[in-house]
Design a protein around this motif. Sequence first.
Motif, short mmCIF file in Angstrom:
data_model
loop_
_atom_site.label_atom_id
_atom_site.label_comp_id
_atom_site.label_asym_id
_atom_site.label_seq_id
_atom_site.Cartn_x
_atom_site.Cartn_y
_atom_site.Cartn_z
N THR A 247 -10.97 11.69 -8.19
CA THR A 247 -11.63 10.58 -7.49
C THR A 247 -12.82 11.12 -6.68
OG1 THR A 247 -10.23 10.84 -5.53
CG2 THR A 247 -9.44 9.37 -7.27
N VAL A 248 -13.64 10.20 -6.20
CA VAL A 248 -14.79 10.63 -5.40
C VAL A 248 -14.39 10.90 -3.95
CG1 VAL A 248 -16.37 9.28 -6.83
CG2 VAL A 248 -15.45 8.26 -4.75
N ASN A 249 -13.18 10.52 -3.58
CA ASN A 249 -12.79 10.66 -2.17
C ASN A 249 -11.54 11.51 -1.97
OD1 ASN A 249 -11.23 8.72 -3.44
ND2 ASN A 249 -11.01 7.42 -1.66
N ALA B 223 -15.54 4.36 -0.86
CA ALA B 223 -14.46 5.35 -0.85
C ALA B 223 -14.22 5.90 0.55
CB ALA B 223 -14.80 6.50 -1.80
N LYS B 224 -15.30 6.11 1.29
CA LYS B 224 -15.20 6.64 2.66
C LYS B 224 -14.51 5.65 3.58
CE LYS B 224 -18.89 9.30 3.27
NZ LYS B 224 -20.27 9.70 3.71
N ASN B 225 -14.79 4.37 3.35
CA ASN B 225 -14.21 3.32 4.19
C ASN B 225 -12.76 3.01 3.82
OD1 ASN B 225 -16.60 3.08 5.57
ND2 ASN B 225 -17.34 1.33 4.37
N HIS B 226 -12.33 3.47 2.65
CA HIS B 226 -10.96 3.19 2.20
C HIS B 226 -10.31 4.49 1.74
CE1 HIS B 226 -11.82 -1.04 2.57
NE2 HIS B 226 -12.83 -0.95 1.72
N THR B 227 -10.05 5.36 2.68
CA THR B 227 -9.52 6.68 2.34
C THR B 227 -8.12 6.60 1.74
OG1 THR B 227 -8.76 6.91 4.64
CG2 THR B 227 -10.90 7.87 4.08
N GLU B 228 -7.45 5.46 1.94
CA GLU B 228 -6.12 5.30 1.36
C GLU B 228 -6.19 4.91 -0.12
OE1 GLU B 228 -7.36 1.14 1.83
OE2 GLU B 228 -7.71 3.00 2.94
N SER B 229 -7.39 4.58 -0.58
CA SER B 229 -7.58 4.13 -1.96
C SER B 229 -8.00 5.28 -2.86
CB SER B 229 -8.64 3.03 -2.01
OG SER B 229 -8.21 1.88 -1.32
N ASN B 230 -7.92 5.04 -4.16
CA ASN B 230 -8.36 6.00 -5.17
C ASN B 230 -9.57 5.39 -5.87
OD1 ASN B 230 -5.86 7.79 -5.02
ND2 ASN B 230 -4.97 5.80 -5.50
N ARG C 233 -12.71 -7.76 -1.73
CA ARG C 233 -11.73 -8.84 -1.85
C ARG C 233 -10.50 -8.37 -2.62
NH1 ARG C 233 -14.26 -14.05 -4.35
NH2 ARG C 233 -12.20 -14.89 -3.73
N LEU C 234 -10.72 -7.62 -3.69
CA LEU C 234 -9.60 -7.09 -4.46
C LEU C 234 -8.79 -6.10 -3.62
CD1 LEU C 234 -11.34 -6.44 -7.91
CD2 LEU C 234 -9.83 -8.34 -7.31
N HIS C 235 -9.48 -5.29 -2.84
CA HIS C 235 -8.79 -4.36 -1.95
C HIS C 235 -7.93 -5.13 -0.95
CE1 HIS C 235 -8.38 -1.76 1.65
NE2 HIS C 235 -8.23 -0.80 0.75
N GLY C 236 -8.48 -6.21 -0.43
CA GLY C 236 -7.72 -7.03 0.51
C GLY C 236 -6.50 -7.67 -0.12
N ALA C 237 -6.53 -7.80 -1.45
CA ALA C 237 -5.39 -8.39 -2.17
C ALA C 237 -4.37 -7.33 -2.55
CB ALA C 237 -5.88 -9.11 -3.43
N GLY C 238 -4.56 -6.12 -2.07
CA GLY C 238 -3.57 -5.08 -2.29
C GLY C 238 -3.86 -4.08 -3.37
N ILE C 239 -5.01 -4.21 -4.06
CA ILE C 239 -5.35 -3.23 -5.09
C ILE C 239 -5.96 -2.00 -4.42
CG2 ILE C 239 -6.83 -2.78 -7.09
CD1 ILE C 239 -6.52 -5.71 -7.85
N GLU C 240 -5.46 -0.83 -4.78
CA GLU C 240 -5.94 0.36 -4.09
C GLU C 240 -6.55 1.42 -5.00
OE1 GLU C 240 -1.79 2.93 -3.72
OE2 GLU C 240 -2.43 1.68 -2.03
N HIS D 261 0.84 -1.19 0.00
CA HIS D 261 0.00 0.00 0.00
C HIS D 261 0.87 1.24 0.00
CE1 HIS D 261 -4.05 -1.56 0.26
NE2 HIS D 261 -3.62 -2.48 1.08
N HIS D 262 0.73 2.04 -1.04
CA HIS D 262 1.44 3.31 -1.11
C HIS D 262 0.37 4.40 -1.06
CE1 HIS D 262 5.26 1.43 -2.19
NE2 HIS D 262 4.57 0.64 -2.97
N HIS D 263 0.26 5.06 0.07
CA HIS D 263 -0.76 6.08 0.20
C HIS D 263 -0.38 7.30 -0.65
CE1 HIS D 263 -2.08 3.42 3.17
NE2 HIS D 263 -1.34 3.85 4.18
N GLY D 264 -1.40 8.03 -1.07
CA GLY D 264 -1.13 9.22 -1.85
C GLY D 264 -1.96 9.27 -3.11
#
Length: 339
Positions: A336-338, A248-255, A200-207, A25-28
């Motif tokens: 993005t929406v978030n 998006a709200k639950n995964h603020t580190e994601s795009n 599930r995809l998020h849990g596999a590291g896709i952000e 996970h690379h935030h940003g």
Amino acid sequence: MKSLVSFFVAVACADVVSSVPMGKHHHGGFEWSKNEIVFGFGDSYTFTQGQYGLTNYSWNTFQNLDKHGQVIVKEDPIILNAVSVHNCSINDDEQITYEFKTSAGLPSKCKHSLYNIAFAGADIDPTKTTLHHNFSIDYVTQIDQWFKYVKPAVHYESSKTLAASFIGINDVSDTSKWTNVSFPDFFDGLIASVFDGLERLHGAGIESFLILNVPPVDKAPGGGGKPALTTNIATYNSILSNYTMTFAKNHTESNVFFVDTNMIFNSILANASSYGFKNTTGYCPEYDAPDFNTNYTAYGCLAPYEYFWYNTGHVTYPVHKLLADQISDMLNSGTTVNK
């Protein structure tokens, strides 16, 4: 039909055949110019034809083995322009990844490597609806296929990977005649299945995620202006939007990118002549003739690119291109929406 045409940047994963894809996970912010891989999920609006796929339906059946007895994934060539828009063009996923500009066809040869698990005719969840075709690979199963076959074979970095989800068209269409169901509750359950897959995809590291809603297929020649279908689409899209915002709200580190294809298509239809479309309500009955693209006048038809609709439910390649251009702009700007 065709998919998205331009997910951008050079591919580095071809040299790491044996790597196990554990994304960090690379935030940003999201940088489309540095994105390397797109994983696609959806139906005929998204699928691309592959050498080892089911003809006219998919890129890969995941049934073919190489000389080592391993399921062929990375070495399954995308067949240029072999999507639901026939020989004349490219779909959204191909356009976003620039696959249509390559000649070799291997997923890794796209500017952004494209591994498209979408299946033409797919619906979302076979526990909730009857399959659109009895051989359809539904969205839930596509996610399972990604984990079973694609994830072990393809190296990806979280910060350089995008998962695209475009599903729901067959679900809203196939259920539009139902009268004994609460559609808000029913679609809520279906869309919950979509986001179970995205989790599930998020849990596999896709952000990074690209989510598209249902276009106005009620205005297609096969839609017949059915009020129930129009209502279904509006209900589905409203719930999908709410789920997207929550995700998006639950995964603020994601795009999380959200594409309102319904609004985009309606805008094009409202300004059709400025885009060069001369027919927005019908299609050429001989659209699938082998020589249609070059001999359309023999069938008493307009040029393929002058129609908005390719057949009863799909759009032509210029419409896919217009959609892809808007998606590309969104990805390049990082809207993005978030964020």
